[in-house]
Enzyme design. Structure first.
Site, PDB file in Angstrom:
ATOM      1  N   HIS A 134       0.202   8.722   1.278  1.00  0.00           N
ATOM      2  CA  HIS A 134      -0.797   7.758   1.742  1.00  0.00           C
ATOM      3  C   HIS A 134      -2.113   8.511   2.011  1.00  0.00           C
ATOM      4  O   HIS A 134      -2.555   8.642   3.158  1.00  0.00           O
ATOM      5  CB  HIS A 134      -0.291   7.063   3.008  1.00  0.00           C
ATOM      6  CG  HIS A 134      -0.976   5.760   3.320  1.00  0.00           C
ATOM      7  ND1 HIS A 134      -1.978   5.214   2.546  1.00  0.00           N
ATOM      8  CD2 HIS A 134      -0.792   4.886   4.366  1.00  0.00           C
ATOM      9  CE1 HIS A 134      -2.384   4.068   3.084  1.00  0.00           C
ATOM     10  NE2 HIS A 134      -1.681   3.853   4.182  1.00  0.00           N
ATOM     11  N   GLN A 192      -5.049   7.067   4.168  1.00  0.00           N
ATOM     12  CA  GLN A 192      -4.698   7.024   5.592  1.00  0.00           C
ATOM     13  C   GLN A 192      -4.959   8.391   6.240  1.00  0.00           C
ATOM     14  O   GLN A 192      -5.524   8.480   7.339  1.00  0.00           O
ATOM     15  CB  GLN A 192      -3.220   6.646   5.760  1.00  0.00           C
ATOM     16  CG  GLN A 192      -2.747   6.590   7.205  1.00  0.00           C
ATOM     17  CD  GLN A 192      -3.354   5.432   7.969  1.00  0.00           C
ATOM     18  OE1 GLN A 192      -3.322   4.302   7.497  1.00  0.00           O
ATOM     19  NE2 GLN A 192      -3.914   5.688   9.137  1.00  0.00           N
ATOM     20  N   ARG A 230     -10.469   3.514   8.376  1.00  0.00           N
ATOM     21  CA  ARG A 230      -9.931   3.196   7.044  1.00  0.00           C
ATOM     22  C   ARG A 230     -11.064   2.724   6.129  1.00  0.00           C
ATOM     23  O   ARG A 230     -11.124   3.054   4.963  1.00  0.00           O
ATOM     24  CB  ARG A 230      -8.825   2.126   7.125  1.00  0.00           C
ATOM     25  CG  ARG A 230      -7.586   2.495   7.945  1.00  0.00           C
ATOM     26  CD  ARG A 230      -6.902   3.752   7.451  1.00  0.00           C
ATOM     27  NE  ARG A 230      -6.682   3.725   6.015  1.00  0.00           N
ATOM     28  CZ  ARG A 230      -5.763   2.967   5.367  1.00  0.00           C
ATOM     29  NH1 ARG A 230      -4.940   2.209   6.054  1.00  0.00           N
ATOM     30  NH2 ARG A 230      -5.644   2.987   4.054  1.00  0.00           N
ATOM     31  N   ARG A 284      -1.774   0.125  -4.675  1.00  0.00           N
ATOM     32  CA  ARG A 284      -0.672   0.310  -3.715  1.00  0.00           C
ATOM     33  C   ARG A 284       0.603  -0.163  -4.383  1.00  0.00           C
ATOM     34  O   ARG A 284       0.716  -1.324  -4.784  1.00  0.00           O
ATOM     35  CB  ARG A 284      -0.930  -0.489  -2.433  1.00  0.00           C
ATOM     36  CG  ARG A 284       0.313  -0.618  -1.565  1.00  0.00           C
ATOM     37  CD  ARG A 284       0.054  -1.228  -0.208  1.00  0.00           C
ATOM     38  NE  ARG A 284      -0.678  -0.316   0.647  1.00  0.00           N
ATOM     39  CZ  ARG A 284      -0.744  -0.420   1.982  1.00  0.00           C
ATOM     40  NH1 ARG A 284      -0.110  -1.413   2.599  1.00  0.00           N
ATOM     41  NH2 ARG A 284      -1.435   0.435   2.692  1.00  0.00           N
ATOM     42  N   CYS A 289      -0.583   4.790  12.227  1.00  0.00           N
ATOM     43  CA  CYS A 289      -1.326   4.222  11.085  1.00  0.00           C
ATOM     44  C   CYS A 289      -1.347   2.698  11.139  1.00  0.00           C
ATOM     45  O   CYS A 289      -2.217   2.080  10.522  1.00  0.00           O
ATOM     46  CB  CYS A 289      -0.702   4.707   9.782  1.00  0.00           C
ATOM     47  SG  CYS A 289       1.048   4.334   9.620  1.00  0.00           S
ATOM     48  N   ASP A 325       4.903   6.415  13.134  1.00  0.00           N
ATOM     49  CA  ASP A 325       4.810   5.348  12.123  1.00  0.00           C
ATOM     50  C   ASP A 325       6.082   4.509  12.251  1.00  0.00           C
ATOM     51  O   ASP A 325       7.031   4.890  12.945  1.00  0.00           O
ATOM     52  CB  ASP A 325       4.698   5.997  10.725  1.00  0.00           C
ATOM     53  CG  ASP A 325       4.507   4.980   9.595  1.00  0.00           C
ATOM     54  OD1 ASP A 325       4.172   3.810   9.876  1.00  0.00           O
ATOM     55  OD2 ASP A 325       4.716   5.353   8.429  1.00  0.00           O
TER      56      ASP A 325
HETATM   57  N1   CP Z   1      -2.100   1.683   7.686  1.00  0.00           N
HETATM   58  C1   CP Z   1      -2.021   0.852   6.610  1.00  0.00           C
HETATM   59  O1   CP Z   1      -1.982   1.287   5.450  1.00  0.00           O
HETATM   60  O2   CP Z   1      -1.992  -0.472   6.931  1.00  0.00           O
HETATM   61  P1   CP Z   1      -1.736  -1.681   5.924  1.00  0.00           P
HETATM   62  O3   CP Z   1      -0.312  -1.547   5.419  1.00  0.00           O
HETATM   63  O4   CP Z   1      -1.942  -2.908   6.739  1.00  0.00           O
HETATM   64  O5   CP Z   1      -2.700  -1.578   4.783  1.00  0.00           O
HETATM   65  N1  NVA Z   2       5.352   4.151   6.167  1.00  0.00           N
HETATM   66  C1  NVA Z   2       4.790   2.826   6.163  1.00  0.00           C
HETATM   67  C2  NVA Z   2       3.307   2.897   6.273  1.00  0.00           C
HETATM   68  C3  NVA Z   2       2.608   1.574   6.342  1.00  0.00           C
HETATM   69  C4  NVA Z   2       1.119   1.720   6.382  1.00  0.00           C
HETATM   70  C5  NVA Z   2       5.213   2.095   4.915  1.00  0.00           C
HETATM   71  O1  NVA Z   2       5.220   2.710   3.835  1.00  0.00           O
HETATM   72  O2  NVA Z   2       5.551   0.914   4.994  1.00  0.00           O
END
Ligand code: CP
Ligand code: NVA
Length: 320
Positions: free
Chosen positions: A127, A130, A293, A100, A265, A224
């Site tokens: 993502h 997700q 997830r 990530r 999400c 989101d």
């Molecule tokens: N939805 C998601 O990716 O959550 P986190 O940022 O907590 O991993």
């Molecule tokens: N769009 C958000 C998603 C978090 C899971 C971000 O990138 O922070």
């Protein structure tokens, strides 16, 4: 396909296989307890995470492996070691890498230089893990035939919007992104890619700037956060103003179909992008979505480490 770097790299057949395996892992989490026995999987994150980290560590444990969690300050990468050298070392010790970070190009470079599977666990652009959990949750509710329904994302056009449109297109669904125009709309190149996919699957990808019109009769309303990780704080006030009409309120849910569900999400900000009454209400499926997830990441790890995903025609493309 060695890696899962981008949502559009998954073929329809890959997605179907992952859904089947994830459903098996939902019913019987320990059914493949020897798949990664004695092996390690690195999880490298330069952004925070609650769900993805927990889901990944749990998925690895359920496959009999051990997670090795790394932050950028733990690695020499923070002191100038190259991505390519890091990829070679990770490949020497681990069976897969879950990453990530901010730039999609860093994830692509890791994939190109690692000999082990590299899995995108969120970038600024995408993502994919997700999206698998989202669409599996939708399958559970509405079945495999998604025709005649619309699936609407409402809010900031971001990484999650991209994955939503791309996987919806691959599944032949009618997907809509209702966002403000301009800066907060989804990336035009991604929308074009999703529309090209939809043209081959019988799906439809639409953009809208009108959340009320877009939500009318929808089967899913998805939103989101308005401020994603890495978004400049200086944009917050402007973003909150521009996105206010895109908040998912009970009134907006009221314009959706009778059997509509609400998805997010997570993490959520009640009173911003979604009203507490909606996310904590009867139409919300956010906890089942979060549950998946783990099942979907477990399925990705299982099949990628066995070389069982074929990839789509886009799998060879490394740039958008
Ligand atoms: N939805 C998601 O990716 O959550 P986190 O940022 O907590 O991993
Ligand atoms: N769009 C958000 C998603 C978090 C899971 C971000 O990138 O922070």
């Amino acid at each position: 396909m060695k890696d899962l770097l981008r949502t559009e790299h998954l073929s329809r057949a890959d997605i179907e296989l992952l859904f089947t395996t994830a459903s098996d892992f939902a019913n019987e989490p320990l059914r493949s307890l020897s798949a990664l026995s004695g092996k390690t999987v690195a999880i490298y994150m330069t952004k925070p995470s609650t769900r993805t980290r927990l889901a990944s560590e749990t998925a690895i444990a359920h496959l009999g492996g051990s997670p090795v969690f790394l932050r950028s300050e733990d690695l020499q990468i923070g002191r100038g070691e190259t991505i390519s050298d890091t990829a070679k070392i990770l490949s020497g010790f681990c069976s897969a890498l879950i990453i990530r970070t901010f730039a999609q190009s860093d994830v692509d470079e890791l994939g190109a230089n690692a000999t082990i599977p590299v899995i995108n666990a969120l970038t600024d652009d995408d993502h994919p893990t997700q999206a698998l959990a989202d669409w599996l949750t939708i399958r559970e509710k509405f079945g495999a035939d998604l025709s005649g329904r619309t699936f609407v994302y409402v809010g900031d056009g971001n990484n999650v919007t991209h994955s939503w449109l791309l996987m919806g297109a691959q599944l032949g669904a009618h997907v809509v992104a209702a966002t403000p125009p301009g800066e907060y709309a989804p990336d035009a190149a991604v929308v074009q890619r999703a529309q090209a996919i939809a043209a081959t699957t019988g799906g439809k990808v639409e953009l809208s700037n009108d959340p009320v019109a877009a939500s009318k009769g929808a089967s899913v309303i998805y939103t989101d956060v308005w401020m994603s990780m890495g978004d400049p704080e200086s944009e917050r006030i402007e973003k909150e103003k521009v996105l206010k009409p895109f908040a998912v309120t009970p009134e907006l849910m009221g314009s959706a179909a009778q059997d509509a569900i609400f998805m997010h999400c997570l993490p959520a900000h009640r009173g911003e992008e979604v009203a507490a009454k909606v996310i904590d209400g009867e139409q919300s499926v956010v906890w089942r979505e979060a549950f998946h997830r783990r099942t979907t990441i477990q399925a990705i790890l299982y099949h990628l480490t066995r070389g069982e995903l074929g990839g789509s025609e886009y799998a060879h493309l490394r740039s958008r």
